[in-house]
Write a protein that holds these residues in place. Structure first.
Motif, PDB file in Angstrom:
ATOM      1  N   UNK A  88     -26.371  19.163 -14.437  1.00 34.82           N
ATOM      2  CA  UNK A  88     -25.615  17.940 -14.739  1.00 34.82           C
ATOM      3  C   UNK A  88     -26.354  17.087 -15.774  1.00 34.82           C
ATOM      4  N   UNK A  89     -25.623  16.580 -16.751  1.00 30.66           N
ATOM      5  CA  UNK A  89     -26.240  15.719 -17.770  1.00 30.66           C
ATOM      6  C   UNK A  89     -26.822  14.492 -17.074  1.00 30.66           C
ATOM      7  N   UNK A  90     -28.100  14.164 -17.336  1.00 33.50           N
ATOM      8  CA  UNK A  90     -28.741  13.044 -16.645  1.00 33.50           C
ATOM      9  C   UNK A  90     -27.961  11.736 -16.756  1.00 33.50           C
ATOM     10  N   UNK A  91     -27.319  11.486 -17.898  1.00 34.16           N
ATOM     11  CA  UNK A  91     -26.577  10.216 -18.053  1.00 34.16           C
ATOM     12  C   UNK A  91     -25.368  10.178 -17.117  1.00 34.16           C
ATOM     13  N   UNK A  92     -24.746  11.335 -16.896  1.00 34.93           N
ATOM     14  CA  UNK A  92     -23.586  11.370 -15.995  1.00 34.93           C
ATOM     15  C   UNK A  92     -24.045  11.331 -14.533  1.00 34.93           C
ATOM     16  N   UNK A  93     -25.174  11.986 -14.250  1.00 35.33           N
ATOM     17  CA  UNK A  93     -25.786  11.906 -12.912  1.00 35.33           C
ATOM     18  C   UNK A  93     -25.972  10.425 -12.549  1.00 35.33           C
TER      19      UNK A  93
END
Ligand code: ADP
Ligand code: ASP
Ligand code: MG
Length: 407
Positions: free
Chosen positions: A61-66
């Motif tokens: 998962x993309x860290x910004x979306x996490x």
């Protein structure tokens, strides 16, 4: 009239009844004439649930979306507490991290607070209302939501207290204060009336999760008056103070443990300059923190073994990186062991007393507990042991340093 920041953790916010209990505590402070900003955690278990959802959606998962997902637990509790306060006759409103804003670095998942906008907060408090702020969340300069790392609401609370120059920052949790060790493991742990910033910082950094390490660091730097107390009782808690505010210093302040450790042994590393640098360089390049390190000198052979620990959550990545570097370093093989824990004793008294380490080693030896690695700092000794001995080791050390409460 004081300005105070009150922070309530996950257990304190777990359900509407408990949120009503929090509202009643806030109401008491308001009715005593204080201006109050409240920082809240997500309900207990909620952040874990959100983290698991992200992993299920994609392990990558993309860290910004996490961060968008895992920060949402705190949005819910700010709104619920504001509703409960209004229902109790107290004017209150919530602010999300991006609304203040709580500006952070862009290191998603482990962001650092850079600045907190206080204009809206001050206007709310000056107008006689309570401001309810989510812990754990922030926003980057270019508008993306961030989170501060697990347990980060403590740091949010201290940062808000520093920004508002609050008279006090009270951290309400599910135990009555800071104890000589985790009271859930040692029932005879004693509550400390006071602890120094330095000791609290060291205890937090070796695993005592009652306060997030960064919150203590920040409180020390910004001189925030920090207290830890229970949401569920009216007993006095623990005050975190400067060393000169403690009249009679104990030798050891406490015992802590950390389960998030894994041991790696690299077998037959060539005994030449640069070999160890190549190993740790590869790990550093991947942002993996190495904690304890043991290396012996080579005697007859031209190789030696190197043992160290990495966070258990990073072990898979560490193994992959080290296997990739095997050709360059020229070691024989790698052994990993997740069945380890780190147990530490902390106390400023260690600076001026001999024999503190020996007490630890003897107490463990008497119970047949083998020490696999050791590290020390000026006020801390840590040992790595097999996980099955964790509770026994903590109990035995607690007794050996005379920390047990009277029966
Ligand atoms: P919160 O959700 O309120 O932030 P945490 O679970 O993060 O609460 O921290 C409180 C927990 O810290 C306690 O329930 C206790 O098990 C644990 N803990 C570990 N070491 C200590 C210690 N030395 N003193 C008090 N609590 C400790
Ligand atoms: N809710 C976040 C966590 O569980 C932050 C906190 O509670 O301090 O890690
Ligand atoms: Mg916490």
């Amino acid at each position: 009239m004081s300005l105070i920041v009150m922070k309530f953790g996950g257990t304190s916010m777990a359900g509407i009844e408990r949120i009503r209990n929090v509202a009643a505590r806030v109401k008491r402070e308001v009715e005593a004439g204080n201006r109050v900003a409240v920082v809240v955690s997500a309900m207990a278990g909620e952040t874990d649930r959100l983290v698991a959802l992200c992993r299920e959606a994609s392990p990558l998962a993309a860290p910004a979306e996490y961060d968008v997902v895992v920060s949402s637990g705190e949005q819910v509790t700010t709104g619920l507490l504001a509703i409960a306060l209004n229902a109790a006759g107290i004017r209150a409103r919530s602010f999300q991290g991006w609304q203040l804003p709580v500006t952070t670095s862009d290191a998603h998942g482990v962001a650092r607070i850079q600045e907190i906008g206080t204009a809206a907060l001050r206007a709310t408090l000056d107008g006689g209302a309570v401001a309810v702020i989510p812990g754990f969340q922030g926003v980057t300069a270019d508008g993306r939501v961030t989170t501060l790392g697990r347990g980060g609401s403590d740091t949010s609370a201290v940062a808000v207290a520093a920004a508002l120059k609050a008279d006090r920052c009270d951290i309400y949790t599910d135990v009555e204060g800071v104890y000589t060790t985790d009271p859930r493991i040692v029932p005879r742990a004693r509550k400390l009336a006071r602890i120094t910033y330095e000791e609290m910082l060291e205890l937090a950094s070796v695993g005592a999760k009652v306060l997030q390490t960064r919150s203590v660091e920040l409180a020390m730097k910004e001189k925030v008056r920090l207290a830890v107390l229970s949401s569920f009782s009216d007993e006095p808690g623990t005050l975190v103070v400067d060393e000169d505010e403690i009249v009679e210093q104990e030798l050891i302040a406490g015992v802590a443990y950390d389960r998030n450790e894994a041991k790696v042994t690299i077998v037959a590393v060539p005994d030449r300059p640069g070999a160890v640098a190549a190993i740790f360089g590869a790990l550093a390049g991947a942002n993996i923190n190495v904690d304890m390190i043991v290396q012996n000198i080579a005697h007859d052979s031209a190789t030696t073994d190197v043992t160290f620990t990495v966070p258990r959550t990073e072990l898979a990545r560490a193994k992959a990186i080290l296997e990739g570097a095997r050709g360059e370093v020229g070691f024989e093989r790698l052994i990993a062991d997740e069945n380890v824990v780190k147990v530490s004793v902390v106390g400023v008294g260690m600076k001026s007393h001999a024999g503190v380490a020996v007490t630890m080693f003897r107490a463990l030896a008497d119970r047949g507990i083998n020490i696999q690695a050791i590290t020390t700092s000026e006020i801390k000794i840590s040992v790595l042991i097999a996980e099955e001995y964790l509770e026994l080791a903590v109990r035995v050390l607690h007794t050996a340093y005379g920390l047990d409460a009277a029966a």
